[in-house]
Design a protein around this motif. Sequence first.
Motif, short mmCIF file in Angstrom:
data_model
loop_
_atom_site.label_atom_id
_atom_site.label_comp_id
_atom_site.label_asym_id
_atom_site.label_seq_id
_atom_site.Cartn_x
_atom_site.Cartn_y
_atom_site.Cartn_z
N ASN A 88 0.81 -1.23 0.00
CA ASN A 88 0.00 0.00 0.00
C ASN A 88 0.84 1.27 0.00
OD1 ASN A 88 -2.24 -1.53 0.09
ND2 ASN A 88 -2.77 -1.10 2.23
N LEU A 89 2.00 1.19 0.63
CA LEU A 89 2.85 2.37 0.69
C LEU A 89 4.03 2.27 -0.28
CD1 LEU A 89 3.09 5.02 2.19
CD2 LEU A 89 4.47 3.86 3.92
N VAL A 90 4.69 1.11 -0.32
CA VAL A 90 5.91 1.03 -1.15
C VAL A 90 5.62 1.21 -2.64
CG1 VAL A 90 7.60 -0.20 0.29
CG2 VAL A 90 5.90 -1.51 -0.99
N ILE A 91 4.44 0.76 -3.09
CA ILE A 91 4.15 0.89 -4.53
C ILE A 91 4.00 2.38 -4.92
CG2 ILE A 91 2.47 0.34 -6.36
CD1 ILE A 91 3.98 -2.17 -5.57
N PRO A 92 3.12 3.14 -4.22
CA PRO A 92 3.03 4.57 -4.57
C PRO A 92 4.35 5.32 -4.38
CG PRO A 92 1.21 3.96 -3.12
CD PRO A 92 2.12 2.77 -3.21
N ILE A 93 5.11 4.95 -3.34
CA ILE A 93 6.39 5.64 -3.09
C ILE A 93 7.38 5.35 -4.23
CG2 ILE A 93 8.46 5.55 -1.64
CD1 ILE A 93 6.87 5.84 0.76
N ALA A 94 7.42 4.08 -4.66
CA ALA A 94 8.34 3.73 -5.75
C ALA A 94 7.96 4.45 -7.05
CB ALA A 94 8.35 2.22 -5.96
N LYS A 95 6.65 4.65 -7.25
CA LYS A 95 6.21 5.39 -8.45
C LYS A 95 6.58 6.86 -8.35
CE LYS A 95 1.97 2.95 -9.78
NZ LYS A 95 0.51 3.13 -9.68
N ARG A 96 6.41 7.39 -7.15
CA ARG A 96 6.62 8.83 -6.96
C ARG A 96 8.10 9.23 -7.03
NH1 ARG A 96 3.19 12.63 -4.29
NH2 ARG A 96 4.26 14.36 -3.32
N TYR A 97 8.96 8.32 -6.57
CA TYR A 97 10.40 8.64 -6.54
C TYR A 97 11.18 7.64 -7.40
CZ TYR A 97 8.85 11.04 -2.29
OH TYR A 97 8.18 11.82 -1.38
N PRO A 98 11.08 7.72 -8.72
CA PRO A 98 11.73 6.71 -9.58
C PRO A 98 13.25 6.72 -9.46
CG PRO A 98 10.77 8.50 -10.89
CD PRO A 98 10.31 8.70 -9.48
N HIS A 99 13.83 7.82 -8.97
CA HIS A 99 15.29 7.89 -8.86
C HIS A 99 15.79 7.51 -7.46
CE1 HIS A 99 15.19 9.42 -12.83
NE2 HIS A 99 14.46 10.45 -12.46
N ARG A 100 14.87 7.13 -6.56
CA ARG A 100 15.30 6.67 -5.24
C ARG A 100 15.11 5.17 -5.15
NH1 ARG A 100 12.93 11.02 -0.81
NH2 ARG A 100 14.39 9.94 0.55
N GLN A 101 15.99 4.50 -4.40
CA GLN A 101 15.80 3.07 -4.12
C GLN A 101 14.75 2.92 -3.02
OE1 GLN A 101 17.04 0.30 -5.65
NE2 GLN A 101 17.74 1.86 -7.11
N ILE A 102 13.79 2.04 -3.23
CA ILE A 102 12.74 1.81 -2.24
C ILE A 102 12.81 0.33 -1.86
CG2 ILE A 102 10.29 2.03 -1.69
CD1 ILE A 102 11.59 4.68 -2.72
N ILE A 103 12.90 0.05 -0.56
CA ILE A 103 13.01 -1.34 -0.10
C ILE A 103 11.91 -1.61 0.93
CG2 ILE A 103 14.50 -3.01 1.11
CD1 ILE A 103 16.92 -1.34 0.16
N GLY A 104 11.23 -2.75 0.75
CA GLY A 104 10.23 -3.17 1.74
C GLY A 104 10.67 -4.47 2.40
N TYR A 105 10.33 -4.61 3.68
CA TYR A 105 10.53 -5.87 4.40
C TYR A 105 9.17 -6.35 4.86
CZ TYR A 105 15.55 -5.17 4.59
OH TYR A 105 16.86 -5.01 4.26
N GLU A 106 8.82 -7.59 4.50
CA GLU A 106 7.53 -8.13 4.90
C GLU A 106 7.66 -9.62 5.17
OE1 GLU A 106 4.50 -6.88 5.74
OE2 GLU A 106 4.11 -8.98 6.17
N LEU A 107 7.16 -10.06 6.33
CA LEU A 107 7.28 -11.48 6.70
C LEU A 107 6.13 -12.34 6.16
CD1 LEU A 107 8.50 -11.65 10.42
CD2 LEU A 107 9.64 -12.53 8.38
N SER A 108 4.93 -11.79 6.09
CA SER A 108 3.76 -12.61 5.70
C SER A 108 3.81 -12.93 4.20
CB SER A 108 2.46 -11.88 6.02
OG SER A 108 2.37 -11.71 7.40
N TYR A 109 3.58 -14.20 3.90
CA TYR A 109 3.81 -14.67 2.53
C TYR A 109 2.90 -14.00 1.49
CZ TYR A 109 4.32 -17.70 -1.50
OH TYR A 109 4.53 -18.17 -2.76
N LEU A 110 1.57 -14.05 1.72
CA LEU A 110 0.66 -13.53 0.68
C LEU A 110 0.84 -12.03 0.41
CD1 LEU A 110 -2.86 -15.21 0.75
CD2 LEU A 110 -1.20 -15.09 -1.12
#
Length: 144
Positions: free
Chosen positions: A21-43
């Motif tokens: 919900n957050l990493v996708i819009p952030i990655a779109k908004r800042y194409p020149h920044r590296q965006i990394i997410g950490y998530e434990l739940s599989y689905l």
Amino acid sequence: MQLADETDSGTIIDFGSGWGNLVIPIAKRYPHRQIIGYELSYLPWLTSRLLKQLLGLKNLTVHRQDFYQADLSSASVLVCYLFPQAMQKISDKLRLEQSNVNFLISNNFALPSWQPIKTIQVDDFYKSPVYLYKISNKSENEYI
Ligand SMILES: C[S@@+](CC[C@H](N)C(=O)[O-])C[C@H]1O[C@@H](n2cnc3c(N)ncnc32)[C@H](O)[C@@H]1O
């Protein structure tokens, strides 16, 4: 997003990136920044991986990994939407580890023993707070 605009140009890490919900819009908004997410739940992790691929977001990486073990050496900004116990552990991690984290943005939950430099309210039913912390100069921001 509004508070992320007030940070520098470095890597943004989302602790507990969920369905993206957050990493996708952030990655779109800042194409020149590296965006990394950490998530434990599989689905949720799998869904965000698929969305990344569908949308061709080359600047986004989503790890299926415990964020408490995350290497923060490349991180400039941390974002999170978690729970009070997690905020305590993140506070401890920031104190104990050498990192280049400059800012932390937390949705709803304050970072214990740190002073936010800005707080905004989300336009939702609860008027939820979102906190912006400056992390780099720790001695100015910590309560003793
Ligand atoms: C409230 S959700 C937030 C999701 C997303 N960041 C958002 O803003 O919509 C918190 C997420 O953190 C994940 N999480 C909790 N502890 C974690 C840990 N130690 N490592 C990785 N992910 C974790 C949960 O599985 C959950 O998906």
